[in-house]
Design a protein around this motif. Structure first.
Motif, PDB file in Angstrom:
ATOM      1  N   ARG A  43       0.722   0.140   5.210  1.00  0.00           N
ATOM      2  CA  ARG A  43      -0.369   0.770   4.447  1.00  0.00           C
ATOM      3  C   ARG A  43       0.069   1.095   3.023  1.00  0.00           C
ATOM      4  NH1 ARG A  43      -4.827   2.923   7.218  1.00  0.00           N
ATOM      5  NH2 ARG A  43      -5.651   3.135   5.112  1.00  0.00           N
ATOM      6  N   ILE A  44       1.312   1.508   2.852  1.00  0.00           N
ATOM      7  CA  ILE A  44       1.831   1.810   1.512  1.00  0.00           C
ATOM      8  C   ILE A  44       1.920   0.527   0.696  1.00  0.00           C
ATOM      9  CG2 ILE A  44       3.827   2.657   0.216  1.00  0.00           C
ATOM     10  CD1 ILE A  44       4.303   4.548   2.708  1.00  0.00           C
ATOM     11  N   ASP A  45       2.386  -0.558   1.318  1.00  0.00           N
ATOM     12  CA  ASP A  45       2.443  -1.846   0.619  1.00  0.00           C
ATOM     13  C   ASP A  45       1.041  -2.305   0.218  1.00  0.00           C
ATOM     14  OD1 ASP A  45       5.199  -1.870   0.875  1.00  0.00           O
ATOM     15  OD2 ASP A  45       5.204  -3.254   2.588  1.00  0.00           O
ATOM     16  N   GLU A  46       0.066  -2.078   1.099  1.00  0.00           N
ATOM     17  CA  GLU A  46      -1.322  -2.410   0.781  1.00  0.00           C
ATOM     18  C   GLU A  46      -1.808  -1.566  -0.402  1.00  0.00           C
ATOM     19  OE1 GLU A  46      -5.617  -2.803   3.003  1.00  0.00           O
ATOM     20  OE2 GLU A  46      -4.316  -1.133   3.584  1.00  0.00           O
ATOM     21  N   LEU A  47      -1.453  -0.295  -0.420  1.00  0.00           N
ATOM     22  CA  LEU A  47      -1.808   0.588  -1.525  1.00  0.00           C
ATOM     23  C   LEU A  47      -1.278   0.052  -2.848  1.00  0.00           C
ATOM     24  CD1 LEU A  47      -2.835   3.346  -2.675  1.00  0.00           C
ATOM     25  CD2 LEU A  47      -0.583   4.253  -2.081  1.00  0.00           C
ATOM     26  N   THR A  82      -0.603  -3.064  -3.594  1.00  0.00           N
ATOM     27  CA  THR A  82      -1.383  -4.254  -3.943  1.00  0.00           C
ATOM     28  C   THR A  82      -2.756  -3.869  -4.478  1.00  0.00           C
ATOM     29  OG1 THR A  82      -0.224  -5.586  -2.296  1.00  0.00           O
ATOM     30  CG2 THR A  82      -2.381  -6.389  -3.032  1.00  0.00           C
ATOM     31  N   LEU A  83      -3.411  -2.925  -3.808  1.00  0.00           N
ATOM     32  CA  LEU A  83      -4.729  -2.471  -4.257  1.00  0.00           C
ATOM     33  C   LEU A  83      -4.655  -1.869  -5.655  1.00  0.00           C
ATOM     34  CD1 LEU A  83      -5.968  -0.764  -0.968  1.00  0.00           C
ATOM     35  CD2 LEU A  83      -6.818  -2.921  -1.941  1.00  0.00           C
ATOM     36  N   ARG A  84      -3.614  -1.104  -5.910  1.00  0.00           N
ATOM     37  CA  ARG A  84      -3.424  -0.486  -7.222  1.00  0.00           C
ATOM     38  C   ARG A  84      -3.303  -1.560  -8.306  1.00  0.00           C
ATOM     39  NH1 ARG A  84       2.179   1.756  -7.408  1.00  0.00           N
ATOM     40  NH2 ARG A  84       2.564  -0.357  -8.108  1.00  0.00           N
ATOM     41  N   ALA A  85      -2.544  -2.618  -8.026  1.00  0.00           N
ATOM     42  CA  ALA A  85      -2.379  -3.713  -8.987  1.00  0.00           C
ATOM     43  C   ALA A  85      -3.691  -4.470  -9.183  1.00  0.00           C
ATOM     44  CB  ALA A  85      -1.277  -4.659  -8.522  1.00  0.00           C
ATOM     45  N   ASP A  86      -4.400  -4.740  -8.082  1.00  0.00           N
ATOM     46  CA  ASP A  86      -5.692  -5.426  -8.181  1.00  0.00           C
ATOM     47  C   ASP A  86      -6.665  -4.618  -9.036  1.00  0.00           C
ATOM     48  OD1 ASP A  86      -4.613  -7.287  -6.420  1.00  0.00           O
ATOM     49  OD2 ASP A  86      -5.875  -6.693  -4.718  1.00  0.00           O
ATOM     50  N   LEU A 119       1.251   7.768  -7.949  1.00  0.00           N
ATOM     51  CA  LEU A 119       0.770   6.496  -7.395  1.00  0.00           C
ATOM     52  C   LEU A 119       1.312   5.285  -8.141  1.00  0.00           C
ATOM     53  CD1 LEU A 119      -2.955   7.248  -6.469  1.00  0.00           C
ATOM     54  CD2 LEU A 119      -0.983   7.009  -4.949  1.00  0.00           C
ATOM     55  N   ALA A 120       1.828   5.476  -9.335  1.00  0.00           N
ATOM     56  CA  ALA A 120       2.351   4.340 -10.098  1.00  0.00           C
ATOM     57  C   ALA A 120       3.588   4.781 -10.874  1.00  0.00           C
ATOM     58  CB  ALA A 120       1.284   3.793 -11.045  1.00  0.00           C
ATOM     59  N   PRO A 121       4.758   4.589 -10.323  1.00  0.00           N
ATOM     60  CA  PRO A 121       5.041   4.050  -8.993  1.00  0.00           C
ATOM     61  C   PRO A 121       4.754   5.079  -7.899  1.00  0.00           C
ATOM     62  CG  PRO A 121       7.091   4.745 -10.009  1.00  0.00           C
ATOM     63  CD  PRO A 121       5.997   4.960 -11.040  1.00  0.00           C
ATOM     64  N   VAL A 122       4.606   4.568  -6.674  1.00  0.00           N
ATOM     65  CA  VAL A 122       4.359   5.461  -5.550  1.00  0.00           C
ATOM     66  C   VAL A 122       5.598   6.331  -5.335  1.00  0.00           C
ATOM     67  CG1 VAL A 122       3.854   5.616  -3.080  1.00  0.00           C
ATOM     68  CG2 VAL A 122       2.770   3.836  -4.453  1.00  0.00           C
ATOM     69  N   LEU A 123       5.379   7.631  -5.308  1.00  0.00           N
ATOM     70  CA  LEU A 123       6.444   8.599  -5.080  1.00  0.00           C
ATOM     71  C   LEU A 123       5.953   9.576  -4.019  1.00  0.00           C
ATOM     72  CD1 LEU A 123       9.169   9.907  -5.773  1.00  0.00           C
ATOM     73  CD2 LEU A 123       8.013  11.107  -7.646  1.00  0.00           C
ATOM     74  N   LEU A 124       6.654   9.604  -2.891  1.00  0.00           N
ATOM     75  CA  LEU A 124       6.245  10.428  -1.751  1.00  0.00           C
ATOM     76  C   LEU A 124       7.344  11.411  -1.390  1.00  0.00           C
ATOM     77  CD1 LEU A 124       4.895   7.533   0.527  1.00  0.00           C
ATOM     78  CD2 LEU A 124       3.601   8.930  -1.119  1.00  0.00           C
ATOM     79  N   ASP A 125       6.940  12.623  -1.034  1.00  0.00           N
ATOM     80  CA  ASP A 125       7.867  13.645  -0.577  1.00  0.00           C
ATOM     81  C   ASP A 125       7.473  14.108   0.814  1.00  0.00           C
ATOM     82  OD1 ASP A 125       9.512  13.694  -2.799  1.00  0.00           O
ATOM     83  OD2 ASP A 125       8.490  15.378  -3.748  1.00  0.00           O
ATOM     84  N   CYS A 179      12.696  12.290  -0.185  1.00  0.00           N
ATOM     85  CA  CYS A 179      12.002  11.628  -1.288  1.00  0.00           C
ATOM     86  C   CYS A 179      12.041  10.109  -1.134  1.00  0.00           C
ATOM     87  CB  CYS A 179      12.692  12.066  -2.584  1.00  0.00           C
ATOM     88  SG  CYS A 179      11.861  11.574  -4.083  1.00  0.00           S
ATOM     89  N   TRP A 180      10.876   9.481  -1.222  1.00  0.00           N
ATOM     90  CA  TRP A 180      10.778   8.019  -1.178  1.00  0.00           C
ATOM     91  C   TRP A 180      10.063   7.553  -2.441  1.00  0.00           C
ATOM     92  CZ3 TRP A 180       6.940   4.316  -1.339  1.00  0.00           C
ATOM     93  CH2 TRP A 180       7.320   3.018  -0.989  1.00  0.00           C
ATOM     94  N   LEU A 181      10.681   6.605  -3.132  1.00  0.00           N
ATOM     95  CA  LEU A 181      10.139   6.025  -4.355  1.00  0.00           C
ATOM     96  C   LEU A 181       9.864   4.545  -4.117  1.00  0.00           C
ATOM     97  CD1 LEU A 181       9.518   6.259  -7.439  1.00  0.00           C
ATOM     98  CD2 LEU A 181      11.948   5.756  -7.818  1.00  0.00           C
ATOM     99  N   GLU A 182       8.728   4.082  -4.599  1.00  0.00           N
ATOM    100  CA  GLU A 182       8.383   2.661  -4.486  1.00  0.00           C
ATOM    101  C   GLU A 182       9.601   1.811  -4.838  1.00  0.00           C
ATOM    102  OE1 GLU A 182       5.411  -0.352  -6.863  1.00  0.00           O
ATOM    103  OE2 GLU A 182       4.708   1.687  -6.498  1.00  0.00           O
TER     104      GLU A 182
END
Length: 116
Positions: free
Chosen positions: A17-21, A23-27, A73-79, A92-95
């Protein structure tokens, strides 16, 4: 609160789902750029902007429902809230990261990232 192992498992589970996010962000970015330049876009038109926004929002909502903090969201950064040595931390996870290999104290933010 997540243990490091739980956070790593959750990121692995949600990775499609994160990878899809991403791609959607780039589209969406390309679609908006094309339309701003008055060009046709392979991604559609105004209606598709709304559809892409909705799909991005649905993924953001899914992440939040799982207790994940979305910092960017650009880049995806999740805590992922957790604890290390009795102190609250954020795993911490960074794209681009393959797994969760970093953490930081709550008050230090991204500049305070350290390897797990």
């Amino acid at each position: 609160m997540f243990t490091l192992a739980e956070a790593r498992q959750l990121i692995a589970t949600l990775r499609p789902r994160i990878d899809e996010l991403i791609t959607l962000r780039a589209d969406l970015a390309e679609l908006k750029a094309d339309l701003a330049d008055g060009l046709e876009s392979p991604f559609g038109g105004v209606a598709e902007i709304k559809a892409l926004d909705a799909r991005i929002y649905a993924t953001v909502e899914l992440l939040e429902q799982n207790g994940i903090q979305i910092k960017n969201l650009a880049p995806v950064l999740l805590d992922f809230p957790g604890e290390q040595d009795g102190r609250p931390v954020l795993w911490c996870w960074l794209e681009g990261d393959s797994s969760i290999d970093w953490y930081h104290r709550l008050e230090c933010g991204f500049p305070g990232r350290r390897p797990c």
